[in-house]
Design an enzyme around this catalytic site. Sequence first.
Site, PDB file in Angstrom:
ATOM      1  N   ASP A 235      -6.463   1.482   0.841  1.00 50.27           N
ATOM      2  CA  ASP A 235      -6.493   1.746   2.283  1.00 50.27           C
ATOM      3  C   ASP A 235      -7.891   1.412   2.794  1.00 50.27           C
ATOM      4  O   ASP A 235      -8.703   0.823   2.086  1.00 50.27           O
ATOM      5  CB  ASP A 235      -6.097   3.195   2.589  1.00 50.27           C
ATOM      6  CG  ASP A 235      -7.146   4.206   2.114  1.00 50.27           C
ATOM      7  OD1 ASP A 235      -8.116   3.806   1.428  1.00 50.27           O
ATOM      8  OD2 ASP A 235      -7.007   5.391   2.455  1.00 50.27           O
TER       9      ASP A 235
ATOM     10  N   LYS B 192       0.828  -1.204   0.000  1.00 46.33           N
ATOM     11  CA  LYS B 192       0.000   0.000   0.000  1.00 46.33           C
ATOM     12  C   LYS B 192       0.864   1.256   0.000  1.00 46.33           C
ATOM     13  O   LYS B 192       0.628   2.205  -0.761  1.00 46.33           O
ATOM     14  CB  LYS B 192      -0.935   0.017   1.214  1.00 46.33           C
ATOM     15  CG  LYS B 192      -1.932   1.182   1.190  1.00 46.33           C
ATOM     16  CD  LYS B 192      -2.651   1.341   2.511  1.00 46.33           C
ATOM     17  CE  LYS B 192      -1.782   2.062   3.515  1.00 46.33           C
ATOM     18  NZ  LYS B 192      -2.513   2.431   4.748  1.00 46.33           N
TER      19      LYS B 192
END
Length: 206
Positions: free
Chosen positions: A138, A120
């Site tokens: 997220d 991420k």
Amino acid sequence: MNTQEITSFFERLKAQNPNPRCELDFKTPYTLLVAIILSAQATDKGVNKATAPLFEIVKEPEEMIALGEEGLKSYIRSLNYYNNKAHNIMKMTEVLLQDFGGKIPTDFEKLQTLPGVGRKTANVFLNVLENKPVIAVDTHVFRIANRLKIAEGKTPLEVEEKLAKVVPDAYKVNAQHWMVLFGRYICKAKGPKCEQCPVTDLCHAK
């Protein structure tokens, strides 16, 4: 959502915000990476408050090494898991200087060899700094993708892979920002502001 609905979803978000940007403040590529690492389990607002004074004295890896781990902690104590984050940032900085001469790699796999940098974080960094058409998943993106049935999945990776397939290429560079901001301010986890939502007719969460 079907293909037409997904296209309409991003068209409307673009109409409201043609040039979305990451809400983390940064001064250099290095400070961007630090801010992203600090943003885990924290709000961008909280991170920006902590990094405002920090980034006045630390803009490059060498300056972080000079500050030291305890010095870094003194700036970020307001953030969750600040001890672990400080440790990871110092380790990341050491590896960055040792293996990459202080220059952050823009290769996705190499970027993830830095301590504290996962999938991420790497995606956010490359999207914000390099405008790469990748979508970091997220909590907001994960929720929106599943709630609106844009790209359903049980894990962030599954959602990321599906988004890569269904989001039209024309919207991929900004898709992450639009979805994060939409989830942060409109389609919240609790108490979504449906009356302010520009895509209520496309919503599959009803």
